[in-house]
Design an enzyme around this catalytic site. Sequence first.
Site, mmCIF file in Angstrom:
data_model
loop_
_atom_site.group_PDB
_atom_site.id
_atom_site.type_symbol
_atom_site.label_atom_id
_atom_site.label_comp_id
_atom_site.label_asym_id
_atom_site.label_seq_id
_atom_site.Cartn_x
_atom_site.Cartn_y
_atom_site.Cartn_z
ATOM 1 N N HIS A 38 2.910 -9.870 22.226
ATOM 2 C CA HIS A 38 3.564 -10.493 21.074
ATOM 3 C C HIS A 38 2.952 -11.847 20.706
ATOM 4 O O HIS A 38 3.207 -12.364 19.617
ATOM 5 C CB HIS A 38 5.073 -10.625 21.311
ATOM 6 C CG HIS A 38 5.476 -11.695 22.278
ATOM 7 N ND1 HIS A 38 5.725 -11.459 23.612
ATOM 8 C CD2 HIS A 38 5.696 -13.016 22.100
ATOM 9 C CE1 HIS A 38 6.092 -12.575 24.206
ATOM 10 N NE2 HIS A 38 6.077 -13.546 23.306
ATOM 11 N N ASP A 88 4.312 -5.351 26.957
ATOM 12 C CA ASP A 88 4.054 -6.628 26.300
ATOM 13 C C ASP A 88 2.843 -7.339 26.901
ATOM 14 O O ASP A 88 2.882 -8.520 27.213
ATOM 15 C CB ASP A 88 5.279 -7.540 26.365
ATOM 16 C CG ASP A 88 5.145 -8.748 25.435
ATOM 17 O OD1 ASP A 88 4.473 -8.622 24.394
ATOM 18 O OD2 ASP A 88 5.689 -9.817 25.766
ATOM 19 N N GLY A 125 6.170 -20.880 23.646
ATOM 20 C CA GLY A 125 4.815 -21.371 23.892
ATOM 21 C C GLY A 125 4.349 -21.081 25.305
ATOM 22 O O GLY A 125 3.158 -21.090 25.584
ATOM 23 N N ASN A 126 5.307 -20.807 26.220
ATOM 24 C CA ASN A 126 4.966 -20.408 27.591
ATOM 25 C C ASN A 126 4.545 -18.944 27.674
ATOM 26 O O ASN A 126 3.928 -18.519 28.655
ATOM 27 C CB ASN A 126 6.157 -20.607 28.532
ATOM 28 C CG ASN A 126 6.159 -21.972 29.196
ATOM 29 O OD1 ASN A 126 7.056 -22.758 28.975
ATOM 30 N ND2 ASN A 126 5.145 -22.261 30.000
ATOM 31 N N SER A 127 4.906 -18.169 26.671
ATOM 32 C CA SER A 127 4.649 -16.731 26.723
ATOM 33 C C SER A 127 3.187 -16.430 26.981
ATOM 34 O O SER A 127 2.301 -16.977 26.320
ATOM 35 C CB SER A 127 5.077 -16.072 25.409
ATOM 36 O OG SER A 127 6.465 -15.913 25.359
ATOM 37 N N GLY A 179 9.850 11.876 20.888
ATOM 38 C CA GLY A 179 10.291 11.543 19.538
ATOM 39 C C GLY A 179 11.762 11.774 19.286
ATOM 40 O O GLY A 179 12.155 12.281 18.224
#
Length: 388
Positions: A133, A164, A238-240, A293
């Site tokens: 992300h 992620d 901002g740590n991500s 699905g």
Amino acid sequence: MKRMSGKAVVLAFLAGVLFASGFWLGKVGSPLPSAGTSPIDGKAAAAGTVEGKAALLPESTDKGHSLIAEMVQKAGPAVVRIETKIPARGGSTDEMLFFGPFPFSVPVPNQPSGSIGSGFFISEDGTILTNNHVIDKASEIKVYMSDRKTPLTAHVVGRDPELDLAVLKVDGKGPFPYLPLGDSDKMDVGDWVVAIGNPFGLDHTVTVGVLSAKGRPLTVEGKQFKNLLQTDASINPGNSGGPLLNLSGEVIGINTAVSAQGQGIGFAVPSNSVREVLNDLLTKGKVSRPWVGIGVQDFTPDIADYLGLPRSTKGALVSQVFDGSPAQKAGLRPGDVIVQFDGKDVADAQTLVDLIQQAKVGEVKKLLVNRGGELVPISVRIGEKTYQ
């Protein structure tokens, strides 16, 4: 009576104070414990206790620095700041994925925007690990190192939205400082951990805490995680994508999300989960994941009453069938109750999800479906999950 001099009076008074202090503290001696001792038993005081056991702080080195300080000095140069540019787009202005990238420009519809995240080198050739992300939909990615004035341009090697994760490669000459991946399974709850990143764009901020829990389930932005590490080391926007380190300077997690409702609750993807998909990301650019699905939910007694089925029925209720999906092609319908998958009983929705995830793309699996009280066999070919 012989009168005492003023000096003798003062000395006598001080002697009395010291003598009385010994009785106040239960013994004759120093009125206060010396630095670094416990007022209870005179032993070295701990920073805190857990169930009566000492939770000692990391020791200092012979240079006077703590182990954490020396570890950070070695690991810090491998941690980078990542800035992205995102093309103009319409839609809402309140998007903040995973509470993670810190926006340095307000995302106004039809206007370009950008964000700041963190990452770290995993090899000397310039390969970087970060969160998906952080770089999702970016048209330009810049990497800032602590010892270089100018940024490096990076491109995406591979990404896995499910975990992620994203792998980047910088366009520049090495060798680059890098961090080794540690073994997250060897970490115990209560072990010290260190997070390094760029919260709110503040370069190389270090926070310290403990591993609060392992195997935490969490749903973020519609994505379900089952095995996250929880820590109380401060993690902010901002740590991500930055590393969660053990005291040996090994990466045991990738900082991913924080709780919007609580303070001191952060989550990281375990390094062992990263290791399982890393080779696919480096060589194929993606992780092949099975897909049927359908949307499913637990089959409850209330739903059984509504559908006119016995309350004892077990299975996963099909609540949605996606257009063009393997499930639609196989003939599954909303309202079907899947009671068996590949010969295995389905107790609830999570059981079905786990069984699908264990299947391989291209395999044909047999399902047994309760449709209006009638058991219907259905065969479905497992597809591959795609991401926008």
